[in-house]
Design a protein around this motif. Structure first.
Motif, PDB file in Angstrom:
ATOM      1  N   LEU A 147       0.831  -1.208   0.000  1.00 30.25           N
ATOM      2  CA  LEU A 147       0.000   0.000   0.000  1.00 30.25           C
ATOM      3  C   LEU A 147       0.863   1.254   0.000  1.00 30.25           C
ATOM      4  O   LEU A 147       0.574   2.215  -0.730  1.00 30.25           O
ATOM      5  CB  LEU A 147      -0.926  -0.001   1.213  1.00 30.25           C
ATOM      6  N   GLU A 148       1.905   1.267   0.801  1.00 28.53           N
ATOM      7  CA  GLU A 148       2.775   2.455   0.848  1.00 28.53           C
ATOM      8  C   GLU A 148       3.427   2.705  -0.508  1.00 28.53           C
ATOM      9  O   GLU A 148       3.523   3.858  -0.961  1.00 28.53           O
ATOM     10  CB  GLU A 148       3.828   2.287   1.940  1.00 28.53           C
ATOM     11  N   TRP A 149       3.871   1.639  -1.173  1.00 25.63           N
ATOM     12  CA  TRP A 149       4.440   1.818  -2.507  1.00 25.63           C
ATOM     13  C   TRP A 149       3.372   2.262  -3.500  1.00 25.63           C
ATOM     14  O   TRP A 149       3.627   3.097  -4.379  1.00 25.63           O
ATOM     15  CB  TRP A 149       5.110   0.527  -2.982  1.00 25.63           C
ATOM     16  N   ALA A 150       2.170   1.714  -3.363  1.00 23.87           N
ATOM     17  CA  ALA A 150       1.085   2.125  -4.256  1.00 23.87           C
ATOM     18  C   ALA A 150       0.810   3.618  -4.111  1.00 23.87           C
ATOM     19  O   ALA A 150       0.626   4.334  -5.113  1.00 23.87           O
ATOM     20  CB  ALA A 150      -0.178   1.317  -3.953  1.00 23.87           C
ATOM     21  N   LEU A 151       0.800   4.106  -2.897  1.00 25.69           N
ATOM     22  CA  LEU A 151       0.576   5.540  -2.677  1.00 25.69           C
ATOM     23  C   LEU A 151       1.728   6.369  -3.238  1.00 25.69           C
ATOM     24  O   LEU A 151       1.516   7.444  -3.800  1.00 25.69           O
ATOM     25  CB  LEU A 151       0.385   5.813  -1.187  1.00 25.69           C
ATOM     26  N   THR A 152       2.933   5.860  -3.094  1.00 29.57           N
ATOM     27  CA  THR A 152       4.100   6.570  -3.640  1.00 29.57           C
ATOM     28  C   THR A 152       3.991   6.713  -5.153  1.00 29.57           C
ATOM     29  O   THR A 152       4.392   7.744  -5.712  1.00 29.57           O
ATOM     30  CB  THR A 152       5.388   5.800  -3.284  1.00 29.57           C
ATOM     31  N   TYR A 153       3.443   5.712  -5.803  1.00 26.07           N
ATOM     32  CA  TYR A 153       3.394   5.684  -7.262  1.00 26.07           C
ATOM     33  C   TYR A 153       2.028   6.078  -7.827  1.00 26.07           C
ATOM     34  O   TYR A 153       1.711   5.763  -8.970  1.00 26.07           O
ATOM     35  CB  TYR A 153       3.770   4.292  -7.765  1.00 26.07           C
ATOM     36  N   SER A 154       1.229   6.776  -7.015  1.00 24.27           N
ATOM     37  CA  SER A 154      -0.101   7.180  -7.439  1.00 24.27           C
ATOM     38  C   SER A 154      -0.151   8.661  -7.792  1.00 24.27           C
ATOM     39  O   SER A 154       0.788   9.413  -7.556  1.00 24.27           O
ATOM     40  CB  SER A 154      -1.122   6.882  -6.331  1.00 24.27           C
ATOM     41  N   ARG A 155      -1.280   9.039  -8.332  1.00 26.69           N
ATOM     42  CA  ARG A 155      -1.625  10.440  -8.574  1.00 26.69           C
ATOM     43  C   ARG A 155      -3.060  10.627  -8.091  1.00 26.69           C
ATOM     44  O   ARG A 155      -3.744   9.657  -7.732  1.00 26.69           O
ATOM     45  CB  ARG A 155      -1.545  10.762 -10.068  1.00 26.69           C
ATOM     46  N   SER A 156      -3.546  11.834  -8.092  1.00 23.46           N
ATOM     47  CA  SER A 156      -4.949  12.059  -7.775  1.00 23.46           C
ATOM     48  C   SER A 156      -5.818  11.312  -8.787  1.00 23.46           C
ATOM     49  O   SER A 156      -5.648  11.469  -9.996  1.00 23.46           O
ATOM     50  CB  SER A 156      -5.271  13.552  -7.812  1.00 23.46           C
ATOM     51  N   GLY A 157      -6.710  10.478  -8.307  1.00 23.11           N
ATOM     52  CA  GLY A 157      -7.574   9.701  -9.186  1.00 23.11           C
ATOM     53  C   GLY A 157      -7.134   8.263  -9.385  1.00 23.11           C
ATOM     54  O   GLY A 157      -7.889   7.461  -9.927  1.00 23.11           O
ATOM     55  N   THR A 158      -5.921   7.916  -8.942  1.00 23.82           N
ATOM     56  CA  THR A 158      -5.472   6.524  -9.068  1.00 23.82           C
ATOM     57  C   THR A 158      -6.380   5.609  -8.265  1.00 23.82           C
ATOM     58  O   THR A 158      -6.768   5.918  -7.132  1.00 23.82           O
ATOM     59  CB  THR A 158      -4.019   6.376  -8.581  1.00 23.82           C
ATOM     60  N   LEU A 159      -6.703   4.463  -8.853  1.00 21.13           N
ATOM     61  CA  LEU A 159      -7.515   3.451  -8.200  1.00 21.13           C
ATOM     62  C   LEU A 159      -6.599   2.359  -7.661  1.00 21.13           C
ATOM     63  O   LEU A 159      -5.770   1.822  -8.399  1.00 21.13           O
ATOM     64  CB  LEU A 159      -8.497   2.860  -9.212  1.00 21.13           C
ATOM     65  N   ILE A 160      -6.737   2.035  -6.374  1.00 26.26           N
ATOM     66  CA  ILE A 160      -5.950   0.987  -5.730  1.00 26.26           C
ATOM     67  C   ILE A 160      -6.915  -0.110  -5.287  1.00 26.26           C
ATOM     68  O   ILE A 160      -7.862   0.158  -4.537  1.00 26.26           O
ATOM     69  CB  ILE A 160      -5.160   1.524  -4.526  1.00 26.26           C
ATOM     70  N   ILE A 161      -6.683  -1.336  -5.756  1.00 24.21           N
ATOM     71  CA  ILE A 161      -7.579  -2.459  -5.459  1.00 24.21           C
ATOM     72  C   ILE A 161      -6.794  -3.539  -4.733  1.00 24.21           C
ATOM     73  O   ILE A 161      -5.734  -3.966  -5.201  1.00 24.21           O
ATOM     74  CB  ILE A 161      -8.174  -3.037  -6.753  1.00 24.21           C
ATOM     75  N   GLY A 162      -7.309  -3.976  -3.600  1.00 25.25           N
ATOM     76  CA  GLY A 162      -6.704  -5.074  -2.852  1.00 25.25           C
ATOM     77  C   GLY A 162      -7.629  -6.275  -2.867  1.00 25.25           C
ATOM     78  O   GLY A 162      -8.793  -6.165  -2.445  1.00 25.25           O
ATOM     79  N   ASP A 163      -7.145  -7.415  -3.334  1.00 19.26           N
ATOM     80  CA  ASP A 163      -7.987  -8.597  -3.456  1.00 19.26           C
ATOM     81  C   ASP A 163      -7.886  -9.470  -2.203  1.00 19.26           C
ATOM     82  O   ASP A 163      -6.956  -9.343  -1.398  1.00 19.26           O
ATOM     83  CB  ASP A 163      -7.566  -9.405  -4.690  1.00 19.26           C
ATOM     84  N   ASN A 164      -8.878 -10.360  -2.051  1.00 18.11           N
ATOM     85  CA  ASN A 164      -8.885 -11.400  -1.008  1.00 18.11           C
ATOM     86  C   ASN A 164      -8.871 -10.833   0.406  1.00 18.11           C
ATOM     87  O   ASN A 164      -8.116 -11.284   1.261  1.00 18.11           O
ATOM     88  CB  ASN A 164      -7.702 -12.355  -1.187  1.00 18.11           C
ATOM     89  N   VAL A 165      -9.721  -9.859   0.681  1.00 22.19           N
ATOM     90  CA  VAL A 165      -9.692  -9.194   1.984  1.00 22.19           C
ATOM     91  C   VAL A 165     -10.678  -9.785   2.996  1.00 22.19           C
ATOM     92  O   VAL A 165     -10.732  -9.332   4.140  1.00 22.19           O
ATOM     93  CB  VAL A 165      -9.952  -7.677   1.845  1.00 22.19           C
TER      94      VAL A 165
END
Length: 219
Positions: A147-165
């Motif tokens: 998640l931290e890396w995903a936020l680092t590599y995101s922009r406003s509007g980026t969609l982050i999906i986590g499976d199997n929760v």
């Protein structure tokens, strides 16, 4: 209700709404023949990933966890001609099978597979960021770091999906110290407490049992 009925409904939805063409079916068959774990996303979830990528107008997608490339094919098909999926896979053999499946689907120019532990390959991706969509579907104990890396590599509007929760409801059992469950609970807590994100999670039942996914949008 039981898993047989859930699977039958998934099959019905797939027949009505998610036609499986030869490259998709061949990828599933190849993964099964190679003895890969039977944890590919269900066809209707693959189509959901495709639609989410289309809806967000994604051009660059990061996938953490390739397995045999079935979900990668869905994601790559959603991209424009100059789009790119970068997908990270720990097991070299899985990556090799995924590469064959992706080539069979005619998507090799849209997909780059990086082999190795994701926490080793993620720091190398700064030049490819930001990503428009990020799909996290690897070892769950490392989801907080992903998640931290995903936020680092995101922009406003980026969609982050986590499976199997959901994990058959075990996500609510605080006494279960399984590292994957602990990682998922921390992941969800961080998503819910991060002011940069607006998020929800949904439960699913179907051919893969009782599970679910978290969806977050970067503000």
């Amino acid at each position: 209700m039981d898993t047989q009925r859930w699977a039958a409904v998934d099959d019905y939805f797939t027949e009505q709404l998610v036609p499986q063409d030869e490259p998709l079916l061949a990828a599933l068959e190849a993964n099964k023949a190679a003895g890969l774990p039977p944890i590919d996303v269900a066809p209707n979830l693959g189509k959901l990933l495709y639609l989410l990528a289309k809806i967000t107008g994604a051009r660059r997608i990061l996938e953490i966890g390739t397995l045999g490339g079935y979900s990668t094919i869905w994601l790559a098909r959603a991209l424009p001609e100059d789009g790119k999926v970068i997908t990270l896979e720990y097991q070299p053999r899985h990556a090799e099978i995924a590469s064959h499946n992706i080539r069979r689907a005619g998507l090799e120019t849209k997909v780059t597979i990086l082999v190795g532990a994701a926490l080793d390959t993620l720091p190398t991706l700064a030049g490819s960021a930001p990503f428009d969509m990020i799909f996290i579907d690897a070892d769950k104990q490392n989801n907080p770091a992903y998640l931290e890396w995903a936020l680092t590599y995101s922009r406003s509007g980026t969609l982050i999906i986590g499976d199997n929760v959901v994990r058959s409801g075990k996500i609510t059992d605080a006494g279960d110290t399984d590292p994957n469950l602990r990682g998922l609970r921390e992941f969800l807590t961080r998503v819910g407490n991060d002011d940069r994100l607006e998020a929800t999670a949904i439960q699913t039942v179907g051919a893969k049992g009782w599970d679910g996914l978290a969806i977050a949008r970067v503000k």
